[in-house]
Design an enzyme around this catalytic site. Structure first.
Site, short mmCIF file in Angstrom:
data_model
loop_
_atom_site.label_atom_id
_atom_site.label_comp_id
_atom_site.label_asym_id
_atom_site.label_seq_id
_atom_site.Cartn_x
_atom_site.Cartn_y
_atom_site.Cartn_z
N TYR A 145 0.84 -1.22 0.00
CA TYR A 145 0.00 0.00 0.00
C TYR A 145 0.87 1.26 0.00
CZ TYR A 145 -4.42 2.48 0.55
OH TYR A 145 -5.53 3.29 0.35
N LYS A 152 -3.51 8.33 3.45
CA LYS A 152 -4.79 8.02 4.10
C LYS A 152 -4.72 8.30 5.61
CE LYS A 152 -7.21 6.26 0.55
NZ LYS A 152 -8.30 7.02 -0.07
P1 NAD Z 1 -12.36 4.23 -8.77
O1 NAD Z 1 -11.23 4.15 -9.76
O2 NAD Z 1 -13.67 3.72 -9.19
O3 NAD Z 1 -12.55 5.71 -8.24
C1 NAD Z 1 -11.45 6.60 -8.09
C2 NAD Z 1 -11.95 7.96 -8.55
O4 NAD Z 1 -10.96 8.97 -8.32
C3 NAD Z 1 -12.25 7.97 -10.06
O5 NAD Z 1 -13.61 8.36 -10.28
C4 NAD Z 1 -11.31 9.05 -10.59
O6 NAD Z 1 -11.86 9.81 -11.64
C5 NAD Z 1 -11.14 9.91 -9.34
N1 NAD Z 1 -10.02 10.83 -9.46
C6 NAD Z 1 -8.70 10.53 -9.63
N2 NAD Z 1 -7.99 11.67 -9.79
C7 NAD Z 1 -8.89 12.70 -9.70
C8 NAD Z 1 -8.79 14.11 -9.78
N3 NAD Z 1 -7.62 14.73 -10.02
N4 NAD Z 1 -9.91 14.87 -9.64
C9 NAD Z 1 -11.11 14.29 -9.42
N5 NAD Z 1 -11.28 12.94 -9.34
C10 NAD Z 1 -10.17 12.17 -9.47
O7 NAD Z 1 -11.82 3.46 -7.46
P2 NAD Z 1 -12.44 3.26 -6.00
O8 NAD Z 1 -11.79 2.06 -5.47
O9 NAD Z 1 -13.91 3.35 -6.05
O10 NAD Z 1 -11.84 4.50 -5.20
C11 NAD Z 1 -12.64 5.41 -4.47
C12 NAD Z 1 -12.01 5.70 -3.11
O11 NAD Z 1 -12.10 4.53 -2.28
C13 NAD Z 1 -10.54 6.09 -3.13
O12 NAD Z 1 -10.31 7.10 -2.16
C14 NAD Z 1 -9.85 4.81 -2.69
O13 NAD Z 1 -8.58 5.05 -2.10
C15 NAD Z 1 -10.85 4.34 -1.67
N6 NAD Z 1 -10.73 2.92 -1.28
C16 NAD Z 1 -10.76 1.93 -2.22
C17 NAD Z 1 -10.65 0.62 -1.82
C18 NAD Z 1 -10.64 -0.51 -2.84
O14 NAD Z 1 -10.17 -1.60 -2.50
N7 NAD Z 1 -11.16 -0.30 -4.03
C19 NAD Z 1 -10.53 0.30 -0.46
C20 NAD Z 1 -10.52 1.33 0.48
C21 NAD Z 1 -10.62 2.64 0.05
#
Ligand code: NAD
Length: 243
Positions: A145, A152
Site C-alpha cells: 500500500y 490516508k
Molecule cells: P475508482 O477508480 O472507481 O474511483 C477513483 C476515482 O478517483 C475515479 O472516479 C477518478 O476519476 C477519481 N479521481 C482521480 N484523480 C482525480 C482528480 N484529479 N480529480 C477528481 N477525481 C479524481 O476506485 P475506488 O476504489 O472506487 O476509489 C474510491 C475511493 O475509495 C478512493 O479514495 C480509494 O482510495 C478508496 N478505497 C478503495 C478501496 C478498494 O479496494 N477499491 C478500499 C478502500 C478505500
C-alpha cells in the site's frame, strides 16, 4: 457524489444507496474522456447536476459548488471517493517517494477533501455530513500500500480535526474504511489480487462490496448517525480485526 468512474466505483455504490433513500444527487466526472461512462450512470440515478471535476484544475471545484448553491441553495451531504498517486511512487518504497509524487497524492487524495469541506460549510446551514474513503493501510503499515498509507493516515487525521472544527455547526465528518474491492483504482495497486485473496481468507465475513459501503455511507449521512463524528468506520467483513 465525487468519484464515480464506472459501475464498479465505490462512489457509485454510495450514489445508489443515497438514491434509494430518495436523495437528489449531484454527480461529477473527471473529464471529457470519463463523461460517456459516468453520465449514463448519473442519468440512471436521476442526478439533477452532472458536472466535470478534476480537483487539479483551478476553479472547477468552485464552479461545481456554485452550481449547487444556485440550483439547491444548500447541501445535506458530500461523498469524497477519489484517490491518485503516480504509479512509480505507488509501487515503490515510501523511503524512495518523490517530492512531486507525494505532493500530488496528498493534494488529490487528501487536501481536496479539505477544500470540499470549506466550500460545503456555508451550504450546510442546517448541519450536514461529509464523508471520505480511507483504507486499513492508514492505521497499519501494509505491504503493497506504500505511500498511499501515509496519505490516508493524514486524511483520517483531517477527518478528526474537521469534525472538531465543524461540530458546532452540526456538520459531521467521517471516514469510511472499506476492505479491498476490485475497482479501477485498486487495480493499480501492487499485488492487488494477492491482497484481496489474503483478506478474503482472513476476514470472518465475506468482504464488503460497493453496495455494503453505500449502505454505511447512507447511514452515516442519516439522522440515525447524529452522534457519530470524527470516526473511521470499517466496512470490510471484519478483515481489519484479524491479526
Ligand atoms: P475508482 O477508480 O472507481 O474511483 C477513483 C476515482 O478517483 C475515479 O472516479 C477518478 O476519476 C477519481 N479521481 C482521480 N484523480 C482525480 C482528480 N484529479 N480529480 C477528481 N477525481 C479524481 O476506485 P475506488 O476504489 O472506487 O476509489 C474510491 C475511493 O475509495 C478512493 O479514495 C480509494 O482510495 C478508496 N478505497 C478503495 C478501496 C478498494 O479496494 N477499491 C478500499 C478502500 C478505500
Amino acid at each position: 457524489m465525487i468519484g464515480i468512474a464506472n459501475k464498479d466505483s465505490i462512489a457509485y455504490g454510495c450514489a445508489k444507496a443515497f438514491h434509494a433513500e430518495g436523495a437528489e444527487l449531484a454527480v461529477s466526472y473527471l473529464n471529457a474522456k470519463a463523461e460517456p461512462y459516468v453520465r449514463p450512470l448519473a442519468e440512471g440515478l436521476n442526478a439533477s447536476i452532472v458536472e466535470p471535476l478534476d480537483v487539479r484544475v483551478p476553479g472547477q471545484l468552485e464552479a461545481l459548488f456554485e452550481r449547487v448553491r444556485k440550483d439547491w441553495g444548500r447541501l445535506d451531504f458530500l461523498v469524497h471517493a477519489i484517490a491518485f498517486a503516480p504509479m512509480a511512487d505507488l509501487h515503490g518504497r515510501v523511503v524512495d517517494s518523490s517530492w512531486d509524487g507525494f505532493a500530488q497524492a496528498m493534494d488529490i487524495s487528501c487536501h481536496s477533501f479539505v477544500r470540499m469541506a470549506k466550500l460545503a460549510e456555508p451550504l450546510m446551514d442546517k448541519g450536514g455530513a461529509l464523508l471520505t474513503m480511507s483504507y486499513i493501510g492508514a492505521a497499519k503499515a501494509m505491504r503493497d500500500y506504500g505511500m498511499m498509507g501515509a496519505v490516508k493516515s493524514t486524511l483520517e487525521s483531517c477527518v478528526r480535526y474537521m469534525a472538531l472544527e465543524l461540530g458546532e455547526k452540526g456538520i459531521r465528518v467521517n471516514a469510511i474504511s472499506p476492505g479491498p474491492i476490485r475497482t479501477r483504482a485498486s487495480g493499480g495497486l501492487k499485488n492487488f489480487d494477492a491482497s484481496i485473496e489474503d483478506a478474503a481468507a482472513k476476514a470472518p465475513l465475506p468482504l464488503a462490496g460497493i453496495d455494503d459501503v453505500g449502505a454505511l455511507a447512507a447511514f452515516l449521512a442519516s439522522d440515525g448517525a447524529r452522534a457519530i463524528t470524527g470516526q473511521t468506520c470499517y466496512v470490510d467483513g471484519g478483515y481489519s480485526i484479524v491479526g
